[in-house]
Design an enzyme around this catalytic site. Structure first.
Site, PDB file in Angstrom:
ATOM      1  N   LYS A 251       3.218  -3.491  10.869  1.00 37.08           N
ATOM      2  CA  LYS A 251       1.952  -3.577  11.584  1.00 37.08           C
ATOM      3  C   LYS A 251       2.226  -4.086  12.992  1.00 37.08           C
ATOM      4  O   LYS A 251       3.185  -4.843  13.221  1.00 37.08           O
ATOM      5  CB  LYS A 251       1.000  -4.551  10.882  1.00 37.08           C
ATOM      6  CG  LYS A 251      -0.476  -4.318  11.204  1.00 37.08           C
ATOM      7  CD  LYS A 251      -1.017  -3.122  10.433  1.00 37.08           C
ATOM      8  CE  LYS A 251      -2.529  -2.977  10.603  1.00 37.08           C
ATOM      9  NZ  LYS A 251      -3.063  -1.874   9.784  1.00 37.08           N
TER      10      LYS A 251
ATOM     11  N   VAL B 198     -14.314   3.469   9.091  1.00 33.42           N
ATOM     12  CA  VAL B 198     -14.139   3.376   7.636  1.00 33.42           C
ATOM     13  C   VAL B 198     -15.478   3.176   6.943  1.00 33.42           C
ATOM     14  O   VAL B 198     -15.826   3.877   5.984  1.00 33.42           O
ATOM     15  CB  VAL B 198     -13.166   2.241   7.272  1.00 33.42           C
ATOM     16  CG1 VAL B 198     -13.096   2.062   5.754  1.00 33.42           C
ATOM     17  CG2 VAL B 198     -11.781   2.523   7.835  1.00 33.42           C
ATOM     18  N   GLY B 199     -16.249   2.211   7.420  1.00 33.37           N
ATOM     19  CA  GLY B 199     -17.523   1.911   6.791  1.00 33.37           C
ATOM     20  C   GLY B 199     -18.510   3.062   6.854  1.00 33.37           C
ATOM     21  O   GLY B 199     -19.231   3.332   5.877  1.00 33.37           O
TER      22      GLY B 199
ATOM     23  N   GLY C 218     -17.848   0.632  11.248  1.00 34.49           N
ATOM     24  CA  GLY C 218     -17.019   1.462  12.098  1.00 34.49           C
ATOM     25  C   GLY C 218     -16.619   2.724  11.355  1.00 34.49           C
ATOM     26  O   GLY C 218     -17.329   3.182  10.454  1.00 34.49           O
TER      27      GLY C 218
ATOM     28  N   THR D 178      -9.885   7.342   5.180  1.00 39.57           N
ATOM     29  CA  THR D 178      -9.942   6.048   4.487  1.00 39.57           C
ATOM     30  C   THR D 178     -11.236   5.913   3.692  1.00 39.57           C
ATOM     31  O   THR D 178     -11.232   5.479   2.532  1.00 39.57           O
ATOM     32  CB  THR D 178      -9.799   4.901   5.487  1.00 39.57           C
ATOM     33  OG1 THR D 178      -8.606   5.087   6.257  1.00 39.57           O
ATOM     34  CG2 THR D 178      -9.723   3.565   4.776  1.00 39.57           C
TER      35      THR D 178
ATOM     36  N   LYS E 192       0.824  -1.206   0.000  1.00 37.50           N
ATOM     37  CA  LYS E 192       0.000   0.000   0.000  1.00 37.50           C
ATOM     38  C   LYS E 192       0.860   1.260   0.000  1.00 37.50           C
ATOM     39  O   LYS E 192       0.628   2.197  -0.781  1.00 37.50           O
ATOM     40  CB  LYS E 192      -0.921  -0.001   1.225  1.00 37.50           C
ATOM     41  CG  LYS E 192      -1.913   1.155   1.275  1.00 37.50           C
ATOM     42  CD  LYS E 192      -2.691   1.175   2.580  1.00 37.50           C
ATOM     43  CE  LYS E 192      -3.442  -0.113   2.815  1.00 37.50           C
ATOM     44  NZ  LYS E 192      -4.286  -0.054   4.042  1.00 37.50           N
TER      45      LYS E 192
ATOM     46  N   GLY F  98     -19.096  -4.164   8.642  1.00 38.68           N
ATOM     47  CA  GLY F  98     -18.215  -3.514   9.603  1.00 38.68           C
ATOM     48  C   GLY F  98     -18.480  -2.016   9.603  1.00 38.68           C
ATOM     49  O   GLY F  98     -17.772  -1.257   8.936  1.00 38.68           O
TER      50      GLY F  98
END
Length: 370
Positions: free
Chosen positions: A77, A181-182, A179, A149, A65, A177
């Site tokens: 990560k 981002v969604g 949250g 995002t 990415k 999901g």
């Protein structure tokens, strides 16, 4: 126990660090994958069931990415074992201790991820001064608050919709999901005329074919409630979200949500991966053979790390939306052009795009990956 070197290939990882402090119950893992381009930026994920394997796969996704996004950063990560909803004082102690344990690991920069937020990053900065996604009060660009995002996902979907054979006006969107981002992806796509018809969280799935009020659903979530507390619509089990009919399906939660075992349930035309590694490679291949367009994670959801890199290098918040839009639109267009001309899987093409950048960087290094 799996040998750590079983993950090793030509790209990395350069180091895997297990962190343990029994007096406070600290268990964590850091994977620094490839830093040939620069120090790694990658989020800190907190959940009871994280693992070294998940951490490595997420770190590799960050390597690809960051490279394809043109950032001066490698991939890494970290994961922290624990319930992110534990008492705040306990969570703070764990995160501060983890930061201290990694104080000498200068090739990794913390960022927020599932189970962590800008406050958590402020704790890390206080301990080791090496974090992005910070609160505005201490000079940060709160990427989850502004929806960096989700903004990127919106632009990837807008570019890809014609290739998938539909218009965004009236297009049905399902988010797995709901949250940060969604939520923001649904909100931004709604501004283009798309309609949210399904959303899922850990408590269940909400389905309302006539359309869901995104702002009202976001307010419910911000109040600590579930999507199934929404007044209207059908309330289904959590996994029912996979089979909801739509034009745009956005996975925005954990890895491996769609596998070879359940991919046949999907009824969508476009998958825009708001989460990292939400589909197995086999599931992506099956969807591709069915004519469903899958936008890989490291193309579609790079908005957050682009925002984090801008912050780290002193960028102004007002630049974020333009920079994210330009980069993600450009990458999506290039990938789709090559998919059409080369007849290959989108992920394979996107990986080649990232590897071209990585190999050029690695060629300049004495030790290639670090």
């Amino acid at each position: 126990m799996l040998d750590a070197f079983s993950y090793a290939d030509d790209l990395g990882p350069t180091k895997i660090i297990h962190i343990y402090e029994p007096t406070i119950g600290l268990k964590a893992v850091l994977v620094v994958d490839n830093v040939s381009i620069g120090p790694a930026i990658g989020g800190l994920r907190m959940a009871p069931d994280v693992s070294t394997d998940e951490c490595f796969r997420l770190a590799r996704a960050m390597t690809l990415k960051n490279a394809v996004s043109g950032l001066a950063h490698g991939g890494g990560k970290s994961v922290l074992y624990g319930d992110p909803k534990m008492p705040l004082a306990e969570k703070e102690q764990l995160i501060r201790a983890m930061a201290c344990a990694l104080r000498h690991c200068h090739d990794y920069i913390f960022g927020p991820d599932m189970g962590t937020d800008e406050t958590c990053m402020a704790w890390v900065k206080d301990e080791i001064d090496r974090a992005v996604g910070l609160p505005e009060a201490i000079g940060g660009i709160p990427l989850d608050k502004i929806g960096a995002t989700g903004w990127g996902v919106r632009h990837a979907v807008e570019i890809a919709a014609p290739a998938a054979g539909f218009s965004l006006s009236g297009a049905r969107v399902v988010v797995q999901g709901f949250g940060a981002v969604g939520q923001h992806a649904a909100r931004f796509l709604g501004e283009l005329g798309a309609v949210l018809v399904g959303a899922a969280d850990s408590k269940g799935t909400l389905y309302h074919p006539e359309g869901i009020d995104v702002d009202a659903l976001m307010a419910l979530k911000q109040a600590g409630k579930s999507v199934v507390d929404y007044a209207d619509g059908q309330k289904l089990d959590r996994d029912a979200v996979i089979g909801l009919e739509c034009e745009v399906w956005i996975p925005a939660a954990r890895p491996d949500v769609v596998t070879e075992a359940n991919v046949d349930r999907m009824r969508t035309r476009l998958v825009a991966q708001g989460a990292n590694i939400p589909l197995t490679p086999g599931a992506e291949k099956i969807l591709h053979e069915r004519g469903v367009l899958c936008l890989p994670d490291f193309i579609a959801n790079a908005g957050g790390v682009i925002c984090g890199a801008l912050e780290y290098h002193g960028g102004w918040k007002g630049l974020v939306f333009d920079v994210v839009a330009e980069k993600i639109r450009s990458n999506t267009e290039e990938m789709l052009r090559r998919v059409k001309t080369e007849g290959r899987l989108p992920r394979d093409v996107a990986t080649d795009m990232a590897l071209t950048v990585l190999h050029k960087a690695m060629a300049t290094r004495r030790w290639t990956i670090f």
